[in-house]
Design a protein around this motif. Structure first.
Motif, PDB file in Angstrom:
ATOM      1  N   ASP A   1      33.274 -17.780  -2.508  1.00  0.00           N
ATOM      2  CA  ASP A   1      33.229 -16.312  -2.778  1.00  0.00           C
ATOM      3  C   ASP A   1      33.130 -15.771  -4.143  1.00  0.00           C
ATOM      4  O   ASP A   1      33.817 -16.362  -4.931  1.00  0.00           O
ATOM      5  CB  ASP A   1      33.947 -15.594  -1.825  1.00  0.00           C
ATOM      6  CG  ASP A   1      33.788 -15.639  -0.421  1.00  0.00           C
ATOM      7  OD1 ASP A   1      32.671 -16.370  -0.056  1.00  0.00           O
ATOM      8  OD2 ASP A   1      34.686 -15.571   0.396  1.00  0.00           O
TER       9      ASP A   1
ATOM     10  N   ASN B   1      25.924 -13.994   6.169  1.00  0.00           N
ATOM     11  CA  ASN B   1      25.962 -15.217   5.591  1.00  0.00           C
ATOM     12  C   ASN B   1      24.437 -15.943   5.541  1.00  0.00           C
ATOM     13  O   ASN B   1      24.125 -16.750   4.621  1.00  0.00           O
ATOM     14  CB  ASN B   1      27.055 -16.246   6.325  1.00  0.00           C
ATOM     15  CG  ASN B   1      28.312 -15.516   6.382  1.00  0.00           C
ATOM     16  OD1 ASN B   1      28.792 -14.749   5.318  1.00  0.00           O
ATOM     17  ND2 ASN B   1      29.220 -16.062   7.381  1.00  0.00           N
TER      18      ASN B   1
ATOM     19  N   ALA C   1      26.708 -17.099  -5.528  1.00  0.00           N
ATOM     20  CA  ALA C   1      27.357 -16.175  -4.887  1.00  0.00           C
ATOM     21  C   ALA C   1      28.030 -15.307  -6.035  1.00  0.00           C
ATOM     22  O   ALA C   1      28.433 -14.070  -5.750  1.00  0.00           O
ATOM     23  CB  ALA C   1      28.756 -16.730  -4.152  1.00  0.00           C
TER      24      ALA C   1
ATOM     25  N   LYS D   1      30.108 -12.129  -0.913  1.00  0.00           N
ATOM     26  CA  LYS D   1      31.510 -12.786  -0.002  1.00  0.00           C
ATOM     27  C   LYS D   1      30.907 -13.223   1.289  1.00  0.00           C
ATOM     28  O   LYS D   1      30.329 -12.230   1.939  1.00  0.00           O
ATOM     29  CB  LYS D   1      32.449 -11.660  -0.229  1.00  0.00           C
ATOM     30  CG  LYS D   1      32.956 -11.463  -1.513  1.00  0.00           C
ATOM     31  CD  LYS D   1      34.372 -10.647  -1.609  1.00  0.00           C
ATOM     32  CE  LYS D   1      34.886 -10.319  -2.940  1.00  0.00           C
ATOM     33  NZ  LYS D   1      36.144  -9.445  -3.065  1.00  0.00           N
ATOM     34  N   ARG D   2      31.479 -14.225   1.677  1.00  0.00           N
ATOM     35  CA  ARG D   2      31.123 -14.817   2.978  1.00  0.00           C
ATOM     36  C   ARG D   2      31.893 -13.969   3.984  1.00  0.00           C
ATOM     37  O   ARG D   2      33.005 -13.794   3.726  1.00  0.00           O
ATOM     38  CB  ARG D   2      31.461 -16.211   3.164  1.00  0.00           C
ATOM     39  CG  ARG D   2      30.878 -16.944   4.291  1.00  0.00           C
ATOM     40  CD  ARG D   2      30.943 -18.388   4.195  1.00  0.00           C
ATOM     41  NE  ARG D   2      30.081 -18.847   3.301  1.00  0.00           N
ATOM     42  CZ  ARG D   2      28.745 -19.174   3.782  1.00  0.00           C
ATOM     43  NH1 ARG D   2      28.424 -19.132   4.955  1.00  0.00           N
ATOM     44  NH2 ARG D   2      27.901 -19.483   2.845  1.00  0.00           N
TER      45      ARG D   2
END
Length: 255
Positions: free
Chosen positions: A32, A98, A134, A140-141
């Motif tokens: 992330d 995601n 990312a 951010k997942r």
């Protein structure tokens, strides 16, 4: 004393479960976004042959429309007035977040391996991926819903929830199959795509388990809730037993 022991056991179980969910949400290939670190990427170099390129492209041109199908399915489910379960809605929003990012990962790898040209099957050294996407995109997942989310949200399960969960389980299984095929392919040599495949295997298996548990809470008979094959998007090439021969147009990647 017995009550204290029982409370301790419950707390230990909850913490262990939370740890499992936390691990499942962490992507090993793309950690992330961390605001304390620079928004920088690093090139991933490797050897590439024509056979390696073909293996990578087969994976990319299969997984990309498959992920796009998951976005469509999740968007349609969230727009349904009959969607009731808060946990499943949270999962659907996470899938959109995601997998939209994962499509960008696939696009970036393709942009690199497209640059290779070969004479026979002689290996060529070059950039096969970019790591740090990312960080670059401030992504951010979305973590999978955990026990506290399931406790706090609506626990009602509607027939629409069951339909979506059943369809998405079939869809996720398709992703697991593609990831396993890539990992078992002797010509698959892209370390970035291998890590991505491992992430998919871990995360989507956990999501399948969660959706199965939600189906199990349906008050009616889940077997009475039928789904149509048309509800499972992005799997046409798998249903016909063939892989796409070429990548879709860039403008069609995100929908």
């Amino acid at each position: 004393m017995i009550r204290i022991i029982r409370i301790a056991i419950v707390l230990t179980t909850v913490l262990a479960t939370l740890a499992v969910f936390a691990v499942s949400a962490w992507a090993s290939v793309e950690p992330d976004y961390d605001p304390s670190k620079p928004r920088a990427t690093t090139p991933w170099y490797g050897m590439m042959t024509a056979s390696n390129q073909k293996a990578d492209m087969t994976f990319i041109t299969g997984m990309r429309p498959h992920h796009a199908g998951a976005l469509t399915m999740s968007t349609q489910y969230l727009a349904s007035p009959d969607a009731a379960n808060a946990t499943l809605k949270q999962l659907a929003r996470g899938i959109i977040n995601n997998q939209t990012f994962e499509i960008s990962m696939l696009d970036k790898v393709e942009s690199h391996i497209d640059d290779f040209s070969f004479t026979g099957d002689r290996a060529v050294h070059g950039q096969i991926a970019t790591r740090g996407l990312a960080q670059q995109q401030q992504f951010k997942r979305s973590p999978m819903p955990g026990p506290l989310d399931m406790w706090a949200g609506s626990r009602a399960v509607s027939a629409e929830d069951v339909r979506f969960a059943k369809a998405m389980i079939i869809h996720h299984q398709g992703a697991l199959d593609m990831a396993n095929v890539y990992l078992s392919d002797p010509h698959a040599n892209n370390g970035y795509l291998k890590l991505m495949s491992l992430d998919i295997l871990r995360d989507q298996k956990m999501e399948i388990d969660l959706m199965e548990s939600i189906i199990g809470k349906y008050k009616g008979n889940p077997n009475d809730v039928q789904i149509d094959p048309s509800m499972v998007h992005g799997m046409d090439h798998m249903m016909h037993g063939t892989a796409p021969e070429s990548a879709p147009e860039k403008s069609q990647h995100h929908h």
